[in-house]
Design a protein around this motif. Structure first.
Motif, short mmCIF file in Angstrom:
data_model
loop_
_atom_site.label_atom_id
_atom_site.label_comp_id
_atom_site.label_asym_id
_atom_site.label_seq_id
_atom_site.Cartn_x
_atom_site.Cartn_y
_atom_site.Cartn_z
N THR A 1 0.82 4.19 -2.80
CA THR A 1 0.55 5.59 -2.51
C THR A 1 1.75 6.45 -2.87
OG1 THR A 1 -0.65 4.75 -0.62
CG2 THR A 1 -0.40 7.12 -0.75
N ALA A 2 2.93 5.97 -2.46
CA ALA A 2 4.13 6.76 -2.72
C ALA A 2 4.31 6.97 -4.21
CB ALA A 2 5.35 6.05 -2.14
N GLN B 1 -2.03 14.20 -0.34
CA GLN B 1 -2.38 12.81 -0.06
C GLN B 1 -1.52 12.24 1.07
OE1 GLN B 1 -2.57 9.87 -3.00
NE2 GLN B 1 -4.17 10.88 -4.18
N ARG B 2 -2.13 11.32 1.84
CA ARG B 2 -1.37 10.65 2.89
C ARG B 2 -1.64 9.16 2.81
NH1 ARG B 2 0.26 14.80 2.69
NH2 ARG B 2 0.64 16.42 4.22
N ILE B 3 -0.72 8.35 3.37
CA ILE B 3 -0.93 6.91 3.45
C ILE B 3 -1.83 6.65 4.66
CG2 ILE B 3 0.21 4.70 3.80
CD1 ILE B 3 2.74 6.26 2.63
N ASN B 4 -2.83 5.76 4.46
CA ASN B 4 -3.75 5.48 5.57
C ASN B 4 -3.00 4.83 6.72
OD1 ASN B 4 -5.93 6.46 4.20
ND2 ASN B 4 -6.43 4.48 3.30
N ASP C 1 0.83 -1.21 0.00
CA ASP C 1 0.00 0.00 0.00
C ASP C 1 0.86 1.25 0.00
OD1 ASP C 1 -2.14 -1.59 0.00
OD2 ASP C 1 -2.68 -1.30 2.12
N ILE C 2 1.91 1.22 0.85
CA ILE C 2 2.79 2.37 0.92
C ILE C 2 3.41 2.63 -0.44
CG2 ILE C 2 4.94 3.27 1.93
CD1 ILE C 2 4.29 1.62 4.41
N ILE D 1 4.92 4.13 8.14
CA ILE D 1 3.87 4.96 7.53
C ILE D 1 3.91 6.36 8.13
CG2 ILE D 1 1.38 5.28 7.37
CD1 ILE D 1 1.12 2.26 7.10
N ASN E 1 4.52 9.72 6.10
CA ASN E 1 3.55 10.83 6.08
C ASN E 1 4.18 12.13 6.53
OD1 ASN E 1 1.47 9.41 5.00
ND2 ASN E 1 0.53 8.91 6.96
#
Lengths: 223, 487
Positions: free
Chosen positions: B200-201, B211-214, B196-197, B226, B230
């Motif tokens: 997103t990255a 945007q941020r990683i959840n 996921d990271i 994470i 962020n």
């Protein structure tokens, strides 16, 4: 045509005023949002030129408030903010056109003419009554094929008459649209200029176009 | 799944280790069991052989062996094949279940027996049946008189071992297969946030830095990663925003003089003008050009300062002297504006380790600023003094920085003052309390930012104290490098 320029940068305001006056517009300057809004409410302008980054009340807010007063005067926003977001925001807030600084003065004039033309139905750059014509672009006035030389004020006066044919125009209306803010309404300047104009466009021509409505004002019509 | 992925490697290691464990365990189990079963058979054979050998009846080489065993020893050895040979290996009696078969005896066993040694052998010569045979010599008076041979089938033992082998050969690989699937699943589950990271990255560019990683619900290594990510994006976002703001400010600052230049020239050129008008326009143009070059110069200076390209030329300099010179120099400007500029400097000369040129620029900027925002009849007061802050134990770092001696320069005016909410911002680039006014006064909008840079390059600090309508005081503290420099 009377124009209000709301612009805090004095030198910019000055050259706009000078350039517009040389094109026979009557121009008032306001240097901040507050006085600009006040002047727009009190006087009847044919067009407003508005900078967005102005002190006291922000330009966008001025725009919204003018529209909030159900005032549909054409507004040209003139600003250094040139991103798409800024332009969209300005147009959505109710301005009719958007020009970014630095700008071409010729384009600025053409846009003003276009905005003023929108009020009219036929959108011709030439105003016409009987055999009298007035070109808004070249400022040439002709009657029966003969060119008539007019001074700046006479031209402004005639333009106002020709934009409002068959309508009774009071002295106040005339002074508000043809003269700027410094006009002294206690004098008979309007009558004097109407007579000058009459001498040039009606003397020696038939039918007479400018008629006096006693106690009220003047009207321009074919007979 | 990529073979180089972490998930694959984790699973591979996991399966490998589990495989080694399972195989060693299975082998151990198999061999231990096999050994123990065989020993069991051998032990039984030996005790039976000893029993038979100890019985005197067995000495007689005739009669039915089964009956003899049953009657004399109450033995009924089931599944055991027994035969008795004489010392030279000739068959004597044997149990009935042998029928007409004779148990084989190897040369080696016979040799051992003649020496009185017991031999265990496994033999498959009869019907390919595995037989465990003990060759047991009966010794009397240190002579081998007879040899007892007992055989027992190993079929049962081998059956058990074969079954065990079959079970192991099926279960171990299946266990490994299941384990590898489970390991993959676990690795996938553990590494999912990492994927996921990455996603997103990859999606984050300069356009969508908001945007941020959840964040995860649990606090573990991944959630720390994470968080760190962020925070990094936040910092990037902030500096991008600053750059954007700065370039938009800078372009706006340059656009105003450009608009004036262009507009004035265009309007002027539309008609024939008097030479007076032309002169007026050219003068105004020159003003704007000067303003633009000032802005550009200041911008260049600051961008060089930002990238650290400017080296300060630091020396021991006389601060008092520099300040007095600047005051004399600025006096003309002050007088022309009808403002009084004075200093009260009772202190002997203060020396400092610094860049004289930059410090001069600092004082000029501060005094000029004061003059600009002070009305006719007002005054600017410049004060230089020496301060000392004794080291305080256990205090914050901020206090530590003030340790020791410093020069304190205060430039106060009786001008229009700065509102509280603006005081924090006046050192920012292009920040102007009153845009129109500051343009009329000239200046790039960068002066105080340059002041701040000069002060900070000298490890000092600058702050403002101000009250609307009463005036402002700019307070600069510059550390003296060593007490030795004081006279």
């Amino acid at each position: 045509m009377r124009v209000l320029v709301i612009e805090d940068e004095k030198k910019v305001a000055n050259f706009i005023k000078k350039g517009l006056e040389e094109e026979h517009y009557a121009v008032d300057n306001a240097y901040d949002g507050e006085s600009g809004l006040y002047m727009a409410e009190v006087n009847e302008y044919d067009l407003i030129v508005l900078d967005l980054m102005i002190p006291k009340i922000d330009g966008l807010e001025v725009l919204k408030r003018i529209r909030g007063n159900r005032n549909n005067v054409p507004i040209l926003v003139l600003t250094a903010k040139d991103t798409v977001e800024d332009i969209v925001r300005g147009l959505d807030a109710g301005c009719d056109d958007y020009l970014t600084k630095p700008f071409e003065f010729l384009e600025f004039l053409a846009r003003i003419r276009a905005l003023l033309r929108r009020e009219k139905v036929d959108k011709e750059p030439v105003l016409k009554i009987a055999d009298l014509t007035l070109s808004l672009v070249t400022h040439k006035v002709m009657r029966r094929g003969k060119e008539i030389e007019l001074t700046g004020k006479e031209y402004s006066l005639l333009e106002y008459f020709m934009r409002n044919p068959d309508k009774v125009l009071t002295r106040t209306m005339i002074s508000e649209h043809v003269w700027d803010y410094h006009f002294d309404s206690m004098t008979n300047v309007v009558d004097v200029y109407v007579n000058y104009l009459r001498r040039k466009i009606d003397k020696g021509f038939e039918p007479k176009l400018i008629h006096t409505i006693r106690g009220v004002g003047y009207i321009m019509k074919r007979d | 799944m990529h073979f180089r992925s972490l998930r694959f490697k984790l699973t591979l290691w996991y399966v490998l280790i589990l495989g080694i464990l399972l195989i060693s365990f299975s082998s151990l189990l198999y061999f231990t069991l096999s050994k123990s079963l065989h020993r069991d058979v051998d032990n039984k054979l030996r005790s039976l052989a000893e029993h038979i050998a100890s019985d005197p009846l067995s000495k007689y080489g005739f009669g039915n062996l089964d009956q003899t065993l049953e009657s004399s020893m109450n033995l009924k050895p089931i599944g055991k094949f027994i035969q008795v040979l004489d010392e030279s290996g000739h068959l004597g009696r044997k149990s009935d279940n042998l029928k007409n078969i004779q148990l084989p005896i190897s040369l080696n066993a016979l040799k051992n027996a003649s020496k009185g040694l017991i031999t265990f052998e496994t033999n498959r010569s009869i019907d390919n049946t595995p037989l465990r045979i003990i060759t047991f010599p009966v010794v009397e008076h240190s002579n081998v008189t007879k040899i007892v041979q007992i055989a027992s089938s190993l079929e049962g033992v081998e059956d058990v071992l074969n079954k065990l082998f079959l079970i192991l050969i099926i279960t171990v690989p299946s266990a490994l297969l299941v384990a590898s699937l489970g390991g993959q699943f676990l690795a996938h589950k553990a590494l999912k946030p990492v994927d996921d990271i990455t996603q997103t990255a990859r999606m984050i560019t300069s356009k969508n830095l908001n945007q941020r990683i959840n964040p995860l619900k649990v606090k573990d290594e991944i959630s720390r990663l994470i968080e760190t990510f962020n925070e990094m994006i936040s910092r990037l976002d902030q500096s991008f925003r600053q750059i954007k703001q700065f370039s938009s400010d800078a372009s706006h600052e340059l656009k105003t003089p450009l608009t004036i230049l262009k507009g004035e020239v265009e309007v002027t050129l539309r008609k024939e003008r008097t030479s007076q008008e032309y002169q007026q326009i050219l003068k105004s143009n020159l003003e704007e050009i000067n303003r633009m070059s000032l802005i550009v110069e200041d911008l260049l200076l600051l961008s060089k300062a930002d990238t650290g390209e400017i080296r300060l030329n630091k020396k021991d300099i006389n601060l008092t002297e520099i300040l007095n010179e600047v005051v004399v120099q600025m006096d003309r400007l002050a007088k022309s504006k009808g403002v009084r500029l004075y200093t009260s400097n009772h202190h002997p000369d203060i020396f400092i380790f610094g860049d004289g040129l930059r410090l001069r620029e600092l004082f000029i900027n501060l005094i000029e600023n004061g003059i600009k925002y002070t009305e006719v009849g007002g005054s600017i007061h410049v004060l230089l003094e020496k301060g000392y802050v004794p080291p305080v134990d256990g205090q914050s770092k901020l206090v530590e920085r003030e340790e020791g001696e410093f020069a304190k320069i205060i430039v106060s005016d009786t001008g229009i003052g700065i509102a509280k909410e603006d005081q924090g911002k006046i050192f920012n680039r292009f920040f102007r309390v009153d845009k129109a006014r500051s343009r009329e006064q000239g200046g790039s909008g960068l002066g105080l930012n340059i002041c701040k840079w000069i002060v900070e390059a000298h490890q000092g600090e600058i702050k403002v104290e101000s009250e609307l309508g009463k005036g402002s005081s700019f307070i600069v503290k510059l550390p003296l490098t060593s007490p030795r420099m004081n006279i």
